[in-house]
Motif scaffolding. Structure first.
Motif, PDB file in Angstrom:
ATOM      1  N   ASN A  73       0.842  -1.191   0.000  1.00 19.95           N
ATOM      2  CA  ASN A  73       0.000   0.000   0.000  1.00 19.95           C
ATOM      3  C   ASN A  73       0.881   1.247   0.000  1.00 19.95           C
ATOM      4  O   ASN A  73       1.937   1.280   0.633  1.00 19.95           O
ATOM      5  CB  ASN A  73      -0.898   0.032   1.241  1.00 19.95           C
ATOM      6  N   GLY A  74       0.430   2.283  -0.691  1.00 21.19           N
ATOM      7  CA  GLY A  74       1.229   3.501  -0.747  1.00 21.19           C
ATOM      8  C   GLY A  74       2.306   3.441  -1.795  1.00 21.19           C
ATOM      9  O   GLY A  74       3.308   4.142  -1.701  1.00 21.19           O
ATOM     10  N   ASP A  76       2.793   2.537  -6.374  1.00 16.98           N
ATOM     11  CA  ASP A  76       2.002   2.565  -7.604  1.00 16.98           C
ATOM     12  C   ASP A  76       1.348   1.216  -7.878  1.00 16.98           C
ATOM     13  O   ASP A  76       0.668   1.062  -8.895  1.00 16.98           O
ATOM     14  CB  ASP A  76       2.857   3.012  -8.798  1.00 16.98           C
ATOM     15  N   GLN A  78      -0.458  -0.660  -5.162  1.00 12.54           N
ATOM     16  CA  GLN A  78      -1.611  -0.802  -4.288  1.00 12.54           C
ATOM     17  C   GLN A  78      -1.921   0.521  -3.610  1.00 12.54           C
ATOM     18  O   GLN A  78      -1.022   1.348  -3.392  1.00 12.54           O
ATOM     19  CB  GLN A  78      -1.363  -1.854  -3.200  1.00 12.54           C
ATOM     20  N   ALA A  79      -3.194   0.683  -3.251  1.00 14.67           N
ATOM     21  CA  ALA A  79      -3.616   1.891  -2.543  1.00 14.67           C
ATOM     22  C   ALA A  79      -4.515   1.514  -1.383  1.00 14.67           C
ATOM     23  O   ALA A  79      -5.316   0.580  -1.473  1.00 14.67           O
ATOM     24  CB  ALA A  79      -4.349   2.834  -3.484  1.00 14.67           C
ATOM     25  N   ALA A  83      -3.369   7.986   2.383  1.00 22.20           N
ATOM     26  CA  ALA A  83      -2.069   7.981   1.720  1.00 22.20           C
ATOM     27  C   ALA A  83      -0.937   8.169   2.723  1.00 22.20           C
ATOM     28  O   ALA A  83      -1.083   8.855   3.737  1.00 22.20           O
ATOM     29  CB  ALA A  83      -2.013   9.084   0.668  1.00 22.20           C
ATOM     30  N   THR A 339      -7.835  -2.000   0.831  1.00 27.44           N
ATOM     31  CA  THR A 339      -6.711  -1.941  -0.096  1.00 27.44           C
ATOM     32  C   THR A 339      -7.220  -2.277  -1.493  1.00 27.44           C
ATOM     33  O   THR A 339      -8.412  -2.576  -1.678  1.00 27.44           O
ATOM     34  CB  THR A 339      -5.595  -2.929   0.311  1.00 27.44           C
ATOM     35  N   THR A 342      -3.902  -0.908  -8.034  1.00 29.96           N
ATOM     36  CA  THR A 342      -4.137   0.319  -8.788  1.00 29.96           C
ATOM     37  C   THR A 342      -4.363   0.009 -10.267  1.00 29.96           C
ATOM     38  O   THR A 342      -3.957  -1.048 -10.765  1.00 29.96           O
ATOM     39  CB  THR A 342      -2.935   1.262  -8.672  1.00 29.96           C
ATOM     40  N   THR A 421      -9.859   0.536  -4.576  1.00 36.50           N
ATOM     41  CA  THR A 421      -9.726   0.860  -6.003  1.00 36.50           C
ATOM     42  C   THR A 421     -10.723   0.113  -6.876  1.00 36.50           C
ATOM     43  O   THR A 421     -10.793   0.365  -8.077  1.00 36.50           O
ATOM     44  CB  THR A 421      -8.316   0.506  -6.503  1.00 36.50           C
ATOM     45  N   ILE A 557      -3.105   8.595  -8.369  1.00 38.51           N
ATOM     46  CA  ILE A 557      -3.393   7.160  -8.404  1.00 38.51           C
ATOM     47  C   ILE A 557      -4.858   6.924  -8.809  1.00 38.51           C
ATOM     48  O   ILE A 557      -5.764   7.644  -8.380  1.00 38.51           O
ATOM     49  CB  ILE A 557      -3.111   6.532  -7.024  1.00 38.51           C
ATOM     50  N   TYR A 603      -7.868   9.174  -3.956  1.00 38.72           N
ATOM     51  CA  TYR A 603      -7.398  10.342  -3.210  1.00 38.72           C
ATOM     52  C   TYR A 603      -7.948  11.649  -3.768  1.00 38.72           C
ATOM     53  O   TYR A 603      -7.453  12.730  -3.439  1.00 38.72           O
ATOM     54  CB  TYR A 603      -5.869  10.362  -3.185  1.00 38.72           C
ATOM     55  N   TYR A 617       0.829  12.045  -5.912  1.00 33.98           N
ATOM     56  CA  TYR A 617       2.052  11.656  -5.214  1.00 33.98           C
ATOM     57  C   TYR A 617       3.192  12.566  -5.669  1.00 33.98           C
ATOM     58  O   TYR A 617       3.429  12.724  -6.867  1.00 33.98           O
ATOM     59  CB  TYR A 617       2.429  10.218  -5.560  1.00 33.98           C
TER      60      TYR A 617
END
Length: 665
Positions: A73-74, A76, A78-79, A83, A339, A342, A421, A557, A603, A617
């Motif tokens: 996570n965090g 490119d 996974q998100a 953030a 989670t 992306t 996502t 993202i 985000y 980012y």
């Protein structure tokens, strides 16, 4: 069978004396460990086994959400909903105290080696000699592991080989940092010692450190340092580079960067080759992802017992009956776990025919629906990403007798279960209903697996030789064959457009420059996909220096194509009205604006002043390493002034000597 879980639960009483010491923040404020540990300890095989098992600190399942599968996570890849402040220059600050500049773990292992090794050499330890050798090897491995964490966090670091007396002058002197390449060589030296002593069938099996795990770890360390020096060369992040803060402060320093790069790449190749040549990849039956319960490649990540998987070199076992369990299964089996992959990652995955999705005649079915996204793609995407309608549980059914299937991704629900996502993780799913029962998770957790050795050799070999050699080609084709992708990687290379790849992949860059070598780029792509959701992405991005471009070109993202046919999924069943609330509409927004684009932007949902990453980012060069807390400078001033500027320690590049200050860029 003795397993990791049982050794932790029922460890020897004497070993418990050292557990509390692992939390100490600095060796300067501790009495020597020998004063609190019985002199008769570390004299038997059982003592050694207990001590080292209690020093295991590998990332494994646990906690809320998806556990280890959320480490990426965090990035490119996974998100998650919130953030990381690593992407917000000015928000990451120098701490006043604490931080990663600590020596508790190192001190405990140094105590073990300082006391056990002389007794071992003198033949004073009772027990099975093969097991004793193995546990001494574990000690060397564990010190290397502790030091590699410090190398990644800080770069240059003090090299301390034993416990130290409670003497301020000697402790201050020992605090002096050594150049990062020396630290890496020290780690490799410890791993060489470990490799000579470790076996691959220790008492307890692969839930204890093995020789192959040490070889793989050595290849990881060597590749990391070799590529760090290569891509950060000519900066303050490399010893001797312009602005390097160690200039004039490191005794006896000299370096030939190019020779060091060659050395580390050669070491990475040698260690990786020893693993890859003897450990085959697990079989992939290449199902389409509906039901992968009989696919060994899939079940390797979600089974309770990983003993039979050759590819697994080290793993952790769990047993809820002993209160040794985790929550990972609950979140991966039943929901989105806060989670998601992306769009950048998903679009970067190849078609099964080896072509990028944008290539003419690739056969890409589009992204109107998640099932379309997965169609005819690299099989890793098909089996390790969820889609509505796929089997979720195979050991029971709904009350009407129907199968329990994956539902529409809940992108607007509770934070802890959210599909951030829309593209949900399936790696680590078990299909067992019990794994979704709160914190009763018992699926095993992989620490090291052999596929990484194939990738490490491939990358190190290409960087060193400039071509894909015969052995590297064999490894690459094995990875692609297992993935269900055309193994002619040159078809992929020929179809690669770096300008398009740059839109979805931070690793299309090094040092802010778009890669021109498409073979090298596709080696990076292979690593990205094979290690998806296994916590290696930031590790790679930092060593490749793949984030400089974000300083001037921020990246927003994205997730799945919400504003297409899939928006119909989110309507009230009774009224037919949409449940989606966009920014500037009445109510609290729960999705990004359709006017901004078709793809969900996690985000860009809340656009107020508190959302510091809403514009994408961004990066500060200082963030490649962490700052050292000010406390550590204050207590290491030889003149006793307590002034950080007079410390024997120097701060990392771009970080000031004032607490609560941001990077100076």
């Amino acid at each position: 069978m003795i397993r990791y879980k049982k050794a932790i639960k029922h460890g020897f009483a004497a070993a418990a004396l050292v557990i509390g010491l692992s939390s100490c923040n600095d060796f300067l404020d501790r009495a020597p460990l020998s004063e609190v540990t019985p002199e008769v300890f570390l004299k038997t095989e059982a003592d050694l086994a207990a001590y080292t098992i209690n020093a295991y600190g590998f990332p494994t399942h646990g906690g809320f959400n998806v556990g280890t599968f959320g480490i990426d996570n965090g990035t490119d890849n996974q998100a998650t909903s919130n953030a990381s402040n690593i992407w917000i220059p000015g928000e990451r600050r120098v701490p006043q105290s604490g931080g990663g500049w600590s020596f508790g773990g190192i001190r405990n292992i140094n105590y073990f080696l300082q006391n056990a090794v002389p007794a071992w050499e003198a033949g004073q330890i009772s027990g099975n000699s093969i097991n004793i050798d193995h546990y001494i090897g574990e000690g060397y491995f564990l010190r290397a592991y502790e030091y590699f964490n410090k190398l990644q966090t800080f770069g240059d670091f003090p090299i301390i080989r034993g416990t130290l007396p409670d003497d301020l002058d000697k402790l201050t002197e020992a605090s002096k940092r050594r150049p990062r390449n020396e630290v890496a060589r020290f780690i490799i030296s410890d791993l060489d010692s470990a490799i000579m002593l470790l076996g691959d069938n220790p008492l307890g099996g692969k839930v204890r450190i093995t020789k192959n795990a040490a070889l793989l770890f050595k290849s990881r360390v060597a590749l990391y340092e070799g590529t760090w020096l290569k891509y950060h060369k000519g900066t303050a992040h490399v010893p001797g580079g312009p602005g390097w803060p160690g200039e004039g402060k490191v005794d006896g320093f000299s370096i030939n960067i190019d020779s060091e790069i060659e050395y580390f790449l050669a070491e990475a190749m040698d260690a990786a080759e020893q693993v890859a040549d003897q450990i085959p990849l697990e079989t992939n039956t290449k199902d389409n992802g509906y039901d992968s319960s009989d696919n060994p490649y899939f079940t390797m990540f979600g089974s309770e017992d990983l003993t039979g998987y050759q590819e697994v070199l080290l793993w952790r076992d769990y047993d809820p009956s002993l209160n040794i369990n985790h929550n990972t299964g609950h979140y991966i089996n039943r929901n989105g776990g806060n989670t998601g992959y992306t769009r950048e990652f998903v679009d970067n995955v190849l078609m099964a025919n080896g072509l990028p999705i944008y290539a003419p005649a690739s056969g890409y079915a589009g992204d109107d629906f998640i099932a379309d996204v997965k169609k005819d793609r690299d099989n890793r995407l098909q089996i390790f990403m969820k889609a509505p309608g796929e089997l979720r549980v195979d050991d029971r059914t709904n009350t009407d007798g129907s199968a329990i299937l994956e539902e529409t991704p809940d992108i607007i629900g509770l934070l802890e279960t959210k599909y951030v996502t829309g593209y949900a993780l399936k790696k680590g799913m078990s299909y067992a209903f019990e794994q979704g029962e709160g914190n009763r998770g018992s699926t095993g957790s992989i620490v090291f697996r052999a596929a990484e050795a194939y990738l490490n050799y491939l990358e190190a070999s290409y960087l060193k030789e400039g071509v894909v050699t015969g052995k590297a080609e064999t490894y690459w084709k094995a990875i692609r064959d297992r993935a269900g992708v055309n193994n002619d990687f040159m078809i992929t290379v020929a179809a690669t457009d770096m300008n398009i790849e740059a839109q979805n992949d931070f690793a299309a860059y090094s040092a802010g420059v778009l890669l021109s070598d498409k073979v090298l780029y596709n080696i990076r792509r292979e690593r990205r996909v094979e290690l998806m959701a296994e916590g290696m992405r930031m590790f790679d991005l930092k060593r490749w220096r793949a984030l400089d471009q974000l300083k001037t070109d921020p990246h927003i993202i994205e997730g799945f194509k919400l504003w297409g046919p899939m928006k119909e999924w989110y309507k009230d069943e009774e009224t037919g009205k949409t449940l989606l609330i966009q920014p500037n509409e009445e109510g609290t927004p729960n999705v990004s604006s359709e006017a901004e684009g078709e793809y969900l932007r996690p985000y860009r949902i809340v656009l107020g002043a508190t959302n510091l990453v809403k514009d994408g980012y961004r990066w500060a060069y200082a963030h490649y390493l962490e700052p050292i807390a000010i406390q550590h400078f204050i207590i290491t001033t030889p003149d006793g002034s307590g002034s950080p500027e007079n410390s024997v320690i120097y701060q990392n590049p771009g970080w000031p000597l004032q607490a609560n200050s941001a990077a100076t860029e």
